[in-house]
Motif scaffolding. Structure first.
Motif, PDB file in Angstrom:
ATOM      1  N   LYS A 108       1.066  -0.113   8.209  1.00  0.00           N
ATOM      2  CA  LYS A 108       0.285   0.014   6.978  1.00  0.00           C
ATOM      3  C   LYS A 108       1.131  -0.297   5.737  1.00  0.00           C
ATOM      4  O   LYS A 108       0.666  -0.958   4.816  1.00  0.00           O
ATOM      5  CB  LYS A 108      -0.256   1.444   6.853  1.00  0.00           C
TER       6      LYS A 108
ATOM      7  N   TYR B  22       0.791  13.626  -6.983  1.00  0.00           N
ATOM      8  CA  TYR B  22       1.129  12.668  -5.926  1.00  0.00           C
ATOM      9  C   TYR B  22       0.653  11.265  -6.278  1.00  0.00           C
ATOM     10  O   TYR B  22       1.354  10.274  -6.018  1.00  0.00           O
ATOM     11  CB  TYR B  22       0.544  13.093  -4.571  1.00  0.00           C
TER      12      TYR B  22
ATOM     13  N   GLN C 116       8.457   5.179   2.167  1.00  0.00           N
ATOM     14  CA  GLN C 116       7.752   6.402   1.753  1.00  0.00           C
ATOM     15  C   GLN C 116       7.913   7.577   2.729  1.00  0.00           C
ATOM     16  O   GLN C 116       6.910   8.118   3.222  1.00  0.00           O
ATOM     17  CB  GLN C 116       6.252   6.102   1.586  1.00  0.00           C
TER      18      GLN C 116
ATOM     19  N   GLU D 129      -2.004  11.857   4.156  1.00  0.00           N
ATOM     20  CA  GLU D 129      -0.950  11.434   5.084  1.00  0.00           C
ATOM     21  C   GLU D 129       0.401  12.048   4.718  1.00  0.00           C
ATOM     22  O   GLU D 129       1.337  12.030   5.516  1.00  0.00           O
ATOM     23  CB  GLU D 129      -0.830   9.913   5.076  1.00  0.00           C
TER      24      GLU D 129
ATOM     25  N   PRO E  97       0.828  -1.222   0.000  1.00  0.00           N
ATOM     26  CA  PRO E  97       0.000   0.000   0.000  1.00  0.00           C
ATOM     27  C   PRO E  97       0.855   1.260   0.000  1.00  0.00           C
ATOM     28  O   PRO E  97       1.930   1.314   0.595  1.00  0.00           O
ATOM     29  CB  PRO E  97      -0.792  -0.094   1.304  1.00  0.00           C
ATOM     30  N   ARG E  98       0.336   2.280  -0.642  1.00  0.00           N
ATOM     31  CA  ARG E  98       0.956   3.598  -0.585  1.00  0.00           C
ATOM     32  C   ARG E  98       0.198   4.479   0.405  1.00  0.00           C
ATOM     33  O   ARG E  98      -1.000   4.274   0.654  1.00  0.00           O
ATOM     34  CB  ARG E  98       0.971   4.244  -1.965  1.00  0.00           C
ATOM     35  N   LEU E  99       0.901   5.454   0.957  1.00  0.00           N
ATOM     36  CA  LEU E  99       0.265   6.411   1.860  1.00  0.00           C
ATOM     37  C   LEU E  99      -0.745   7.251   1.089  1.00  0.00           C
ATOM     38  O   LEU E  99      -0.547   7.565  -0.089  1.00  0.00           O
ATOM     39  CB  LEU E  99       1.324   7.302   2.511  1.00  0.00           C
ATOM     40  N   ASP E 100      -1.820   7.636   1.767  1.00  0.00           N
ATOM     41  CA  ASP E 100      -2.819   8.501   1.147  1.00  0.00           C
ATOM     42  C   ASP E 100      -2.288   9.930   1.021  1.00  0.00           C
ATOM     43  O   ASP E 100      -1.395  10.349   1.770  1.00  0.00           O
ATOM     44  CB  ASP E 100      -4.088   8.528   2.016  1.00  0.00           C
ATOM     45  N   PHE E 101      -2.881  10.663   0.111  1.00  0.00           N
ATOM     46  CA  PHE E 101      -2.519  12.067  -0.095  1.00  0.00           C
ATOM     47  C   PHE E 101      -2.490  12.839   1.221  1.00  0.00           C
ATOM     48  O   PHE E 101      -1.530  13.566   1.516  1.00  0.00           O
ATOM     49  CB  PHE E 101      -3.517  12.695  -1.069  1.00  0.00           C
TER      50      PHE E 101
ATOM     51  N   ASN F 121       9.391  -0.043   1.220  1.00  0.00           N
ATOM     52  CA  ASN F 121       8.159   0.723   0.998  1.00  0.00           C
ATOM     53  C   ASN F 121       7.967   1.794   2.068  1.00  0.00           C
ATOM     54  O   ASN F 121       6.846   2.096   2.478  1.00  0.00           O
ATOM     55  CB  ASN F 121       6.952  -0.238   0.976  1.00  0.00           C
TER      56      ASN F 121
END
Lengths: 217, 217
Positions: free
Chosen positions: B119, B57, B70, A212, A206-210, B68
């Motif tokens: 996460k 983004y 980030q 976050e 998963p990628r971090l949300d905008f 990962n």
């Protein structure tokens, strides 16, 4: 929390309803460089040629660095002896794939980048001496800008239709000793390069949300 | 030594006879992201919307980071008061363009990235504690990976059809004090974003040749 393999393609290229259509970059290019591209852990036996590496560098070189200082240096590990030396410095989890990849490149920062300013920044003759006088600032600029160039290089590998497997798990001191004995270059990443092989990657993480990542003041 | 403005387009997109045709990425995408894209020093008055930043983004987030992790954090400087505070921390040569750009983003490394591993790296529950136990390794990983993400972000700005003006000339201590008082985030670059304005860039500076950058062992 993770995205299933079956649904990954649909999820990460949900182009029509998400943000992809707002970009000038084509869907194919977005997928090739970002959305569908993956860090490969296995590769086919197909070699990566010097011509391919030249085409990769010829693209990556145009992206920006501070004062055009271009500190990235690339070592292509092609001989068996050099590959053995490199594998010995990698962390256990990276040894097997480093030994097996069609091509392995060591990406390093040249802390003597200022010696090229006569060519790369010719309109400011004082640039060389300014950086020669301050080792700490020179090291910081070398690491920052060469790291930007590592990212450009990874995306340029993908632009060539190849997969990159960047790794930061190694004994940096041992690696620098084995390949950069003069002390001016310092490893930043090791990258496996080739065509993705069997079972080349795990599920996409998963990628971090905008919200976050991005805040407004 | 420098390339004349008149000849620049032809030189940097000499696509048919150079390496560009060997890449899978289209000529348009190569030009948009690398060959024709330039660091802009002036911009038009056209605003950059939050929707555009979300699209940027949403592309940049997919490119790889170690485990990962980030660590990139982005602060959009939209209020007049915040812009004034930022301009005061910029070096003299960067103050005017930072004050005038349609949007300015502060790109920083979050040294508490490990708090998101539940996460971002859920299959390795020990990841958080491993990085919590070693501040030096955590700082190094934050800076390296957030810097990779700065590069991805710059290319994603270009993918949106906008120009980026990345800057590293500022008083980092003053900037961190003004925007990151909690100490967990550290500035890596400040980026002006917008449509290129009048006389937006100087002549393109020379890049190092392949043989100056790449060696084989």
């Amino acid at each position: 929390m993770t995205i299933s393999v079956q649904n990954r393609s649909a999820d990460v290229t949900d182009f029509e309803t998400e943000f992809g259509t707002q970009l000038e970059l084509s869907q194919h290019a977005q997928d090739l460089l970002f959305r569908q591209a993956r860090t490969a852990n296995t590769f086919t036996d197909e070699p990566v040629t010097d011509e391919q590496v030249k085409a990769i560098y010829d693209l990556a070189k145009w992206a920006p660095t501070s004062m055009n200082n271009q500190p990235l240096r690339v070592v292509l590990v092609r001989s068996e002896a050099a590959r053995d030396r490199l594998v010995q410095t990698m962390s256990d989890g990276n040894k097997k794939k480093t030994a097996a990849a069609p091509l392995v490149a060591i990406l390093a920062a040249d802390h003597s980048f200022h010696e090229n300013f006569h060519k790369t920044f010719p309109h400011f003759p004082g640039a060389r001496d300014m950086f020669a006088a301050n080792d700490a600032i020179r090291a910081q600029s070398a690491d920052l800008n060469a790291t930007l160039q590592v990212a450009y290089f990874i995306l340029a590998v993908r632009a060539a239709g190849l997969a990159a497997g960047p790794m930061t798990g190694y004994d940096a001191s041992a690696l620098n000793g084995a390949f950069f004995a003069d002390g001016t270059r310092k490893v930043l990443a090791v990258v496996n390069i080739g065509k993705p092989g069997h079972d080349a990657w795990a599920e996409r993480l998963p990628r971090l949300d905008f919200d976050e990542v991005v805040t407004t003041v």
